[in-house]
Enzyme design. Structure first.
Site, PDB file in Angstrom:
ATOM      1  N   GLU A   1       0.833  -1.210   0.000  1.00 53.68           N
ATOM      2  CA  GLU A   1       0.000   0.000   0.000  1.00 53.68           C
ATOM      3  C   GLU A   1       0.867   1.261   0.000  1.00 53.68           C
ATOM      4  O   GLU A   1       0.470   2.302   0.510  1.00 53.68           O
ATOM      5  CB  GLU A   1      -0.964   0.024   1.205  1.00 53.68           C
ATOM      6  CG  GLU A   1      -1.673  -1.264   1.506  1.00 53.68           C
ATOM      7  CD  GLU A   1      -2.324  -1.913   0.295  1.00 53.68           C
ATOM      8  OE1 GLU A   1      -2.570  -1.218  -0.697  1.00 53.68           O
ATOM      9  OE2 GLU A   1      -2.573  -3.119   0.344  1.00 53.68           O
ATOM     10  N   GLY A   2       2.033   1.163  -0.596  1.00 51.53           N
ATOM     11  CA  GLY A   2       2.958   2.293  -0.654  1.00 51.53           C
ATOM     12  C   GLY A   2       3.994   2.183   0.443  1.00 51.53           C
ATOM     13  O   GLY A   2       3.663   2.161   1.632  1.00 51.53           O
TER      14      GLY A   2
END
Length: 605
Positions: free
Chosen positions: A444-445
């Site tokens: 998610e980054g």
């Protein structure tokens, strides 16, 4: 293996005494049913499910992992039965609208559920967790016709959902997405391409899986401006909601991972799969952020979950394991040695874990209140309200995701350290927590992406520092209110200094970036961590203030509980908050020490 016990005392302290969730729920259009008795019943039943059903599957699920045969994934023994209980309990639809079969309760209650489930068994929790993001995306962006068919089985838990972003040639840089979507002429599209690292991409828990997919239309402009968002069911869905034929969605491989082995991470091939456009053409990235923000907050939960579970295991071991005598004298003279919990360095590790878990929990619950207001904006069709709270939560999200996962991983590592050599051995379960935690700073980054999002996008580009000024104003008011409180003066004074410095650092970066653009990148990690340490300091000071007041006036907990809160707050300010000073020193350094070394000079072999 650590025995999970839901931290209900700490959860109730935050809900009822620190943040006053009963009053918060009364202020929401969908909060009438979230009475104190209802919330307490949800906590108790969820705790029972997590402790008795999910936690016992954590170690065995890791040992067995998932298997792939003939294009179908099988989850570890016990997962399917546990998921059936999850569905029967109505847990998936806790915070989704009643018109689709949900209970319509505030979103923050789903956060409480996710924290307990994630701590008990993170790998299991990922299956319904990815579905929540898919559901939120469909709710906000799909047509009413699609919602009427797809939302009820997703809310019930009979179907699951995923998000499909990453491809072999691109991760964060989604402008490189190559998956193609060709119009079929009937309003649907045929999608072809390969997606990797797809959590819950295939499994045997549900009868269908709905993929949220980024792809390009034939005439799409290059880069991120040419990405659209599609919904693709694994099994085709008839107009009446019944299932039809397979939809050309093939799981071709399972990733062999360091941790969360009971969670199926798949390579998914779309082979002319029938798809439905759920964003305006070429506006898919904006729509996908609905999913991404849900997932990022969910991943922040993982940081707290692994800190809590590792702390519980380490604490029990530290009370039982005996080694040497405490430097201040014998603590257990009738034993051959003192329990290691009496050694100051072991206490440093345990208190770090406890401070991260309980401080991070407070940060999450505060964000949960923001999320409740934001979703109320959607329910009330009030765009201004939605935008206001979306912006507030948007500033907070990268701090939650980046900072809490970094500290959660540190806490998991400390759990192994408390056990010594035994922590490195699989059957104790501590090394699994560390392996499972490590992914949280990546998906998610990565932390670096969260840092750039916070400093480059949320602080500099979008608000020119206003986001920092607004949040530090909240902390500053608290510090001003508490500075005349003798028991809180130390906390209030230090907080005042840090929030002043936070604003000064923001201005300094803005000025430096005029001539040194690379400083945004070189300072971003340190800015995120500085922001995280100061934010957590505020929530520890807030807990200490409430505990001090309850000690004087009486509260729902024992005096020992409140005294412990104050002691951990002091530990945090003495031993963890000073780390922010090191980050501040690095923030102000020029980027040249990072950028001037030529690429060819990194290695000479």
């Amino acid at each position: 293996m650590p025995t999970y016990k839901a931290p209900l005392r700490d959860m109730r302290f935050l809900l009822n005494e620190v943040f006053d969730f009963p009053a918060h729920y009364r202020s929401l259009s969908n909060g009438a049913d979230a009475t104190p008795d209802m919330v307490d019943s949800i906590l108790e039943e969820c705790a029972r499910f997590c402790e008795e059903e999910l936690a016992p599957l954590n170690l065995s699920g890791d040992a067995e992992g998932c298997t792939l045969a003939d294009g179908k994934v099988t989850t570890p023994k016990g997962f399917k039965e546990a998921y059936a209980q999850f569905v029967a309990g109505g847990w998936q639809g806790l915070s989704h609208p009643g018109e689709y079969g949900g209970q319509g309760l505030p979103m923050s209650l789903g956060l409480l559920k996710s924290e307990m489930m994630g701590t008990a068994n993170w790998a299991f929790t990922m299956y319904p967790g990815l579905s929540l993001g898919a559901m939120n995306t469909i709710m906000q962006h799909a047509s009413d016709d699609l919602k009427s068919v797809y939302m009820p089985p997703l809310v019930e838990g009979r179907w699951a959902g995923t998000m499909c972003l990453t491809e072999p040639q691109c991760g964060t840089d989604l402008g490189q997405v190559k998956t193609r979507a060709e119009p079929n002429g009937d309003g649907t599209y045929a999608v072809t391409g390969t997606k990797i690292f797809i959590s819950s991409g295939d499994h045997d828990l549900t009868e269908n899986i709905v993929h949220i997919v980024l792809a390009r239309l034939p005439d799409a402009p290059p880069g991120t401006r040419g990405i659209s968002l599609f919904m693709i069911p694994k099994i085709k869905v008839n107009a009446d909601g019944s299932l039809g034929a397979p939809n050309g969605v093939v799981c071709s491989a399972l990733e062999h991972k360091m941790g969360i082995k009971a969670s199926a991470t798949c390579v998914i091939n779309f082979e002319g799969s029938t798809a439905y456009l759920i964003s305006p053409e070429n506006k898919g990235l904006e729509a996908m952020f609905t999913f991404m923000n849900t997932a990022r907050i969910g991943t922040a939960v993982q940081g707290v979950a692994h800190a809590e579970l590792s702390f519980q295991g380490a604490l029990a071991y530290a009370k039982e394991r005996r080694s040497m005598r405490a430097l201040s004298g014998k603590k257990e003279p009738d034993k051959n040695a003192d329990a290691i919990i009496h050694h100051a360095d072991v206490r440093r590790m345990l208190l770090t874990q406890k401070a991260v878990a309980e401080g991070g929990r407070a940060m999450l619950y505060f964000a949960g209140m923001y999320a409740d207001h934001m979703t109320n904006g959607i329910l009330e069709n009030d765009k201004a309200k939605y935008d206001l709270w979306d912006d507030k939560l948007g500033f907070f999200t990268p701090i939650l995701k980046g900072f809490l996962t970094e500290l959660g991983t540190e806490a998991a590592s400390l759990g192994v350290q408390v056990f010594g050599g035994h922590g490195y051995i699989r059957e104790h379960g501590m090394e699994q927590i560390l392996r499972d935690a490590r992914i949280s700073t990546l998906y998610e980054g990565t932390t670096g992406i969260q840092a750039l999002d916070l400093l480059g996008r949320k602080v500099l580009l979008m608000t020119r520092g206003k986001a920092v000024r607004e949040f530090t104003a909240i902390i500053g008011k608290f510090a001003l209110d508490q500075v005349r409180n003798r028991g809180m003066r130390r906390f209030a004074t230090e907080l005042g200094r840090y929030v002043t410095e936070w604003n000064l650092l923001t201005v300094r970066i803005m000025l430096t970036a005029r001539n040194d653009r690379d400083v945004v990148s070189s300072a971003s990690h340190h800015f995120l961590m500085y922001s995280g340490y100061v934010t957590m300091a505020y929530f520890w000071a807030l807990q200490a203030a409430v505990a001090t007041d309850k000690l004087a006036k009486g509260g729902s907990e024992t005096p020992e509980f409140y005294k412990a809160k104050i002691d951990v707050a002091r530990f945090y300010f003495d031993h963890l908050l000073p780390r922010a000073k090191g980050h501040a020193a690095s923030i102000t350094k020029p980027s040249k020490s990072l950028t001037r070394l030529p690429v060819d000079s990194f290695a000479f072999n």
